[in-house]
Write a protein that holds these residues in place. Sequence first.
Motif, PDB file in Angstrom:
ATOM      1  N   VAL A  43      14.722  -5.437 -29.721  1.00 58.49           N
ATOM      2  CA  VAL A  43      13.723  -6.391 -30.209  1.00 58.49           C
ATOM      3  C   VAL A  43      12.362  -5.721 -30.353  1.00 58.49           C
ATOM      4  CG1 VAL A  43      14.938  -8.345 -29.138  1.00 58.49           C
ATOM      5  CG2 VAL A  43      13.114  -7.196 -27.884  1.00 58.49           C
ATOM      6  N   ASP A  44      11.454  -6.418 -30.998  1.00 57.67           N
ATOM      7  CA  ASP A  44      10.083  -5.941 -31.157  1.00 57.67           C
ATOM      8  C   ASP A  44       9.412  -5.818 -29.787  1.00 57.67           C
ATOM      9  OD1 ASP A  44       6.987  -6.651 -31.680  1.00 57.67           O
ATOM     10  OD2 ASP A  44       7.854  -5.668 -33.444  1.00 57.67           O
ATOM     11  N   LYS A  45       8.508  -4.861 -29.657  1.00 56.04           N
ATOM     12  CA  LYS A  45       7.833  -4.620 -28.371  1.00 56.04           C
ATOM     13  C   LYS A  45       6.970  -5.797 -27.928  1.00 56.04           C
ATOM     14  CE  LYS A  45       3.844  -2.188 -30.266  1.00 56.04           C
ATOM     15  NZ  LYS A  45       3.120  -0.934 -30.307  1.00 56.04           N
ATOM     16  N   THR A  46       6.676  -6.739 -28.817  1.00 59.62           N
ATOM     17  CA  THR A  46       5.879  -7.909 -28.424  1.00 59.62           C
ATOM     18  C   THR A  46       6.592  -8.761 -27.368  1.00 59.62           C
ATOM     19  OG1 THR A  46       6.736  -9.189 -30.288  1.00 59.62           O
ATOM     20  CG2 THR A  46       4.631  -8.033 -30.619  1.00 59.62           C
ATOM     21  N   TYR A  47       7.895  -8.574 -27.220  1.00 56.25           N
ATOM     22  CA  TYR A  47       8.658  -9.297 -26.202  1.00 56.25           C
ATOM     23  C   TYR A  47       8.581  -8.629 -24.829  1.00 56.25           C
ATOM     24  CZ  TYR A  47      11.026 -12.245 -29.665  1.00 56.25           C
ATOM     25  OH  TYR A  47      11.306 -13.155 -30.640  1.00 56.25           O
ATOM     26  N   ASN A  48       7.937  -7.478 -24.728  1.00 59.06           N
ATOM     27  CA  ASN A  48       7.943  -6.713 -23.483  1.00 59.06           C
ATOM     28  C   ASN A  48       7.477  -7.533 -22.282  1.00 59.06           C
ATOM     29  OD1 ASN A  48       8.256  -4.152 -21.978  1.00 59.06           O
ATOM     30  ND2 ASN A  48       6.046  -4.385 -21.723  1.00 59.06           N
ATOM     31  N   ASP A  49       6.319  -8.178 -22.373  1.00 56.00           N
ATOM     32  CA  ASP A  49       5.800  -8.944 -21.234  1.00 56.00           C
ATOM     33  C   ASP A  49       6.773 -10.038 -20.800  1.00 56.00           C
ATOM     34  OD1 ASP A  49       3.551  -7.343 -21.228  1.00 56.00           O
ATOM     35  OD2 ASP A  49       2.261  -8.833 -22.211  1.00 56.00           O
TER      36      ASP A  49
END
Length: 144
Positions: A43-49
């Motif tokens: 997935v996109d890194k924006t989901y990291n948190d």
Amino acid sequence: MKTFKLISLQIVEDDSLVDINLVDGLIINQENDQNTWMLEAYVDKTYNDYFQKLSKLGEDIIVQVVITKKENSPAAFQTKIATIKHVTDHISILFEGKLKKTNYDYAEIVLKKLIDQGLSGDTLLKEFKTILRGKPQITAAKGN
């Protein structure tokens, strides 16, 4: 072992589903004595948190996935996050878990959502049938 394409991924939070926009994904039935499945979501890194928070809780995570074709019924898995790896602008989340009974969980979530929307009687039945036939149409707010 058998490997399949992961078509969609949703995280079950209380009585709602959080849609995860997959770049790619796969799911592996390890066919072992423990009935273990591995799910990898790219997935996109924006989901990291979001996934770091879930991982730190250390609790079981119920995920709902569609495998191989979008027309297939969703399957629910009781999982834990095994690893989160960063790959340039994306992350790879590896879940390890076991298959749960599926269609009942999905139908219950759909029905509750429709009742919460105030539907009843023939309208409820019509909308329920429409959603179940068009799986996986139920969505929740994106939680990234």
